[in-house]
Design a protein around this motif. Structure first.
Motif, PDB file in Angstrom:
ATOM      1  N   LEU A  59      29.095  69.668  67.260  1.00 28.17           N
ATOM      2  CA  LEU A  59      28.516  69.661  68.601  1.00 28.17           C
ATOM      3  C   LEU A  59      27.237  68.827  68.644  1.00 28.17           C
ATOM      4  CD1 LEU A  59      29.031  73.366  69.670  1.00 28.17           C
ATOM      5  CD2 LEU A  59      29.956  71.352  70.845  1.00 28.17           C
ATOM      6  N   SER A  60      26.405  68.960  67.627  1.00 29.80           N
ATOM      7  CA  SER A  60      25.144  68.209  67.572  1.00 29.80           C
ATOM      8  C   SER A  60      25.400  66.713  67.492  1.00 29.80           C
ATOM      9  CB  SER A  60      24.312  68.666  66.369  1.00 29.80           C
ATOM     10  OG  SER A  60      23.989  70.030  66.484  1.00 29.80           O
ATOM     11  N   LEU A  63      26.689  65.448  70.804  1.00 27.91           N
ATOM     12  CA  LEU A  63      25.624  65.312  71.799  1.00 27.91           C
ATOM     13  C   LEU A  63      24.820  64.042  71.552  1.00 27.91           C
ATOM     14  CD1 LEU A  63      24.024  66.342  74.202  1.00 27.91           C
ATOM     15  CD2 LEU A  63      22.707  67.774  72.615  1.00 27.91           C
ATOM     16  N   VAL A  64      24.471  63.779  70.296  1.00 23.16           N
ATOM     17  CA  VAL A  64      23.740  62.550  69.965  1.00 23.16           C
ATOM     18  C   VAL A  64      24.580  61.327  70.346  1.00 23.16           C
ATOM     19  CG1 VAL A  64      22.817  61.153  68.057  1.00 23.16           C
ATOM     20  CG2 VAL A  64      22.311  63.605  68.173  1.00 23.16           C
ATOM     21  N   PHE A  65      25.864  61.369  70.032  1.00 20.33           N
ATOM     22  CA  PHE A  65      26.755  60.255  70.388  1.00 20.33           C
ATOM     23  C   PHE A  65      26.762  60.024  71.897  1.00 20.33           C
ATOM     24  CE2 PHE A  65      30.904  58.787  71.860  1.00 20.33           C
ATOM     25  CZ  PHE A  65      31.041  57.604  71.162  1.00 20.33           C
ATOM     26  N   ARG A  68      23.468  58.536  73.132  1.00 18.08           N
ATOM     27  CA  ARG A  68      23.358  57.121  72.766  1.00 18.08           C
ATOM     28  C   ARG A  68      24.334  56.259  73.567  1.00 18.08           C
ATOM     29  NH1 ARG A  68      22.654  58.128  66.288  1.00 18.08           N
ATOM     30  NH2 ARG A  68      20.433  58.630  66.381  1.00 18.08           N
ATOM     31  N   LYS A  69      25.486  56.817  73.915  1.00 16.53           N
ATOM     32  CA  LYS A  69      26.475  56.092  74.713  1.00 16.53           C
ATOM     33  C   LYS A  69      25.861  55.640  76.040  1.00 16.53           C
ATOM     34  CE  LYS A  69      30.869  56.989  76.981  1.00 16.53           C
ATOM     35  NZ  LYS A  69      31.838  58.005  77.317  1.00 16.53           N
ATOM     36  N   PHE A  70      24.937  56.436  76.561  1.00 21.04           N
ATOM     37  CA  PHE A  70      24.263  56.101  77.819  1.00 21.04           C
ATOM     38  C   PHE A  70      22.894  55.467  77.573  1.00 21.04           C
ATOM     39  CE2 PHE A  70      27.347  59.278  79.293  1.00 21.04           C
ATOM     40  CZ  PHE A  70      27.945  58.537  80.302  1.00 21.04           C
ATOM     41  N   LYS A  71      22.776  54.805  76.429  1.00 21.09           N
ATOM     42  CA  LYS A  71      21.599  53.994  76.079  1.00 21.09           C
ATOM     43  C   LYS A  71      20.315  54.792  75.897  1.00 21.09           C
ATOM     44  CE  LYS A  71      24.240  50.391  76.628  1.00 21.09           C
ATOM     45  NZ  LYS A  71      25.353  50.449  75.722  1.00 21.09           N
ATOM     46  N   ASN A  72      20.432  56.057  75.567  1.00 22.24           N
ATOM     47  CA  ASN A  72      19.264  56.862  75.223  1.00 22.24           C
ATOM     48  C   ASN A  72      18.960  56.692  73.742  1.00 22.24           C
ATOM     49  OD1 ASN A  72      18.652  58.573  77.702  1.00 22.24           O
ATOM     50  ND2 ASN A  72      20.850  58.951  77.441  1.00 22.24           N
ATOM     51  N   SER A  73      17.720  56.929  73.377  1.00 25.18           N
ATOM     52  CA  SER A  73      17.303  56.957  71.976  1.00 25.18           C
ATOM     53  C   SER A  73      16.669  58.325  71.725  1.00 25.18           C
ATOM     54  CB  SER A  73      16.293  55.847  71.687  1.00 25.18           C
ATOM     55  OG  SER A  73      16.884  54.587  71.884  1.00 25.18           O
ATOM     56  N   PRO A  74      17.507  59.352  71.601  1.00 22.23           N
ATOM     57  CA  PRO A  74      16.969  60.706  71.505  1.00 22.23           C
ATOM     58  C   PRO A  74      16.222  60.945  70.196  1.00 22.23           C
ATOM     59  CG  PRO A  74      19.315  60.724  71.041  1.00 22.23           C
ATOM     60  CD  PRO A  74      18.969  59.325  71.485  1.00 22.23           C
ATOM     61  N   GLY A  75      15.198  61.803  70.287  1.00 26.25           N
ATOM     62  CA  GLY A  75      14.514  62.245  69.087  1.00 26.25           C
ATOM     63  C   GLY A  75      15.425  63.211  68.333  1.00 26.25           C
ATOM     64  N   PRO A  76      14.988  63.634  67.150  1.00 29.46           N
ATOM     65  CA  PRO A  76      15.813  64.541  66.350  1.00 29.46           C
ATOM     66  C   PRO A  76      16.096  65.855  67.090  1.00 29.46           C
ATOM     67  CG  PRO A  76      13.946  63.730  65.077  1.00 29.46           C
ATOM     68  CD  PRO A  76      13.724  63.306  66.496  1.00 29.46           C
ATOM     69  N   ILE A  77      17.329  66.298  67.000  1.00 30.85           N
ATOM     70  CA  ILE A  77      17.684  67.560  67.631  1.00 30.85           C
ATOM     71  C   ILE A  77      17.770  68.653  66.569  1.00 30.85           C
ATOM     72  CG2 ILE A  77      18.907  66.416  69.509  1.00 30.85           C
ATOM     73  CD1 ILE A  77      21.509  67.262  68.175  1.00 30.85           C
ATOM     74  N   ARG A  78      17.770  69.879  67.039  1.00 30.98           N
ATOM     75  CA  ARG A  78      17.890  71.038  66.154  1.00 30.98           C
ATOM     76  C   ARG A  78      18.930  71.967  66.775  1.00 30.98           C
ATOM     77  NH1 ARG A  78      14.665  74.515  62.662  1.00 30.98           N
ATOM     78  NH2 ARG A  78      15.114  76.683  63.168  1.00 30.98           N
ATOM     79  N   ILE A  95      35.922  86.189  63.506  1.00 30.66           N
ATOM     80  CA  ILE A  95      34.731  85.728  64.226  1.00 30.66           C
ATOM     81  C   ILE A  95      35.223  85.343  65.620  1.00 30.66           C
ATOM     82  CG2 ILE A  95      32.863  84.034  64.330  1.00 30.66           C
ATOM     83  CD1 ILE A  95      33.152  83.769  61.270  1.00 30.66           C
ATOM     84  N   PRO A  96      35.137  86.271  66.575  1.00 33.36           N
ATOM     85  CA  PRO A  96      35.721  85.998  67.888  1.00 33.36           C
ATOM     86  C   PRO A  96      34.867  85.111  68.783  1.00 33.36           C
ATOM     87  CG  PRO A  96      34.761  88.175  67.871  1.00 33.36           C
ATOM     88  CD  PRO A  96      34.642  87.636  66.464  1.00 33.36           C
ATOM     89  N   ARG A  97      33.598  84.947  68.435  1.00 34.96           N
ATOM     90  CA  ARG A  97      32.704  84.213  69.324  1.00 34.96           C
ATOM     91  C   ARG A  97      31.501  83.704  68.538  1.00 34.96           C
ATOM     92  NH1 ARG A  97      29.853  86.701  74.713  1.00 34.96           N
ATOM     93  NH2 ARG A  97      28.564  84.892  75.109  1.00 34.96           N
ATOM     94  N   ALA A  98      31.031  82.545  68.922  1.00 25.68           N
ATOM     95  CA  ALA A  98      29.806  81.990  68.338  1.00 25.68           C
ATOM     96  C   ALA A  98      28.910  81.505  69.470  1.00 25.68           C
ATOM     97  CB  ALA A  98      30.124  80.836  67.393  1.00 25.68           C
ATOM     98  N   GLU A  99      27.629  81.577  69.261  1.00 27.23           N
ATOM     99  CA  GLU A  99      26.655  81.099  70.248  1.00 27.23           C
ATOM    100  C   GLU A  99      25.850  79.968  69.625  1.00 27.23           C
ATOM    101  OE1 GLU A  99      24.339  84.443  71.472  1.00 27.23           O
ATOM    102  OE2 GLU A  99      26.103  85.529  72.210  1.00 27.23           O
ATOM    103  N   VAL A 100      25.845  78.834  70.301  1.00 31.41           N
ATOM    104  CA  VAL A 100      25.162  77.639  69.808  1.00 31.41           C
ATOM    105  C   VAL A 100      24.030  77.291  70.763  1.00 31.41           C
ATOM    106  CG1 VAL A 100      25.417  75.203  69.181  1.00 31.41           C
ATOM    107  CG2 VAL A 100      27.327  76.791  68.835  1.00 31.41           C
ATOM    108  N   THR A 101      22.867  77.022  70.215  1.00 33.52           N
ATOM    109  CA  THR A 101      21.732  76.512  70.982  1.00 33.52           C
ATOM    110  C   THR A 101      21.315  75.197  70.353  1.00 33.52           C
ATOM    111  OG1 THR A 101      20.970  78.751  71.504  1.00 33.52           O
ATOM    112  CG2 THR A 101      19.364  76.957  71.769  1.00 33.52           C
ATOM    113  N   ILE A 102      21.306  74.153  71.152  1.00 35.44           N
ATOM    114  CA  ILE A 102      20.875  72.834  70.684  1.00 35.44           C
ATOM    115  C   ILE A 102      19.569  72.503  71.386  1.00 35.44           C
ATOM    116  CG2 ILE A 102      21.453  70.394  70.486  1.00 35.44           C
ATOM    117  CD1 ILE A 102      24.415  71.221  70.646  1.00 35.44           C
TER     118      ILE A 102
END
Length: 154
Positions: A59-60, A63-65, A68-78, A95-102
C-alpha cells in the motif's frame, strides 16, 4: 526477477518452526522466520507478521507510485498496520481484518491531484488486492520417495 516473471521462494526448515526463506532468481539475502514462543524461538518474523508487512509495504509503495504519477515529489511516508487474530467458526486462528494508517510527510493541499491519487492508489497494490479478492492456493505434498499427495483428496 522482473515483474512479469513468476515469483519463487524456497523455504528450508532450520528449527522446530524456523525457516530460511530464499528468494530464487535474486541476489537478496535469505530471510529467517520463526514462530514466537512457546512454539518457536521468536528468532524472526512469523508468517502473520510477514503477511501484514506485505500489505502495508505494498500500500505504501502504491501510494508513492500514485503520488509520483501525478508529478509529486512526496517526502518519506510512514505506515503502521495492526490486526488481531480471531478464531473462526471452526476454532482456527485467522486474521479477519487489518487497519493501516499511512502518514504523509507533506500537507495534502500541497500535493497535485491528491483526490485522484486517493481514488486509485489501492488498485496498484498487488498484495492488498490479492488478499481482498482471496487468492487460490493449490498445495501438494511430495514425500522422500517422490510420491505426491494432494491434501483433501482422499
Amino acid at each position: 526477477m522482473s515483474d512479469t516473471d513468476g515469483i519463487r521462494l524456497v523455504l528450508e526448515q532450520e528449527g522446530a518452526y524456523a525457516f530460511k526463506v530464499s528468494f530464487e532468481g535474486t541476489t537478496l539475502e535469505a530471510l529467517h522466520t520463526d514462530e514466537p514462543a512457546p512454539l518457536g524461538g521468536g528468532a524472526g518474523p512469523n508468517p502473520s507478521a510477514l503477511l501484514l508487512a506485505g500489505v502495508a509495504n505494498c500500500l505504501s509503495a502504491s501510494l508513492v507510485f500514485a503520488l509520483r504519477k501525478f508529478k509529486n515529489s512526496p517526502g518519506p511516508i510512514r505506515a503502521e498496520i495492526s490486526a488481531r487474530k480471531e478464531r473462526n467458526a471452526e476454532g482456527r486462528w485467522r486474521i479477519p481484518r487489518a487497519e493501516v494508517t499511512i502518514r504523509l510527510a507533506d500537507p495534502a493541499a500541497q500535493l497535485e491531484h491528491f483526490e485522484r491519487v486517493l481514488a486509485q492508489f489501492e488498485q496498484f497494490c498487488i498484495v492488498t488486492q490479492s488478499v481482498r479478492e482471496g487468492m487460490q492456493v493449490d498445495v501438494k505434498i511430495v514425500d522422500a520417495d517422490g510420491a505426491e499427495f494432494i491434501p483433501g483428496d482422499g
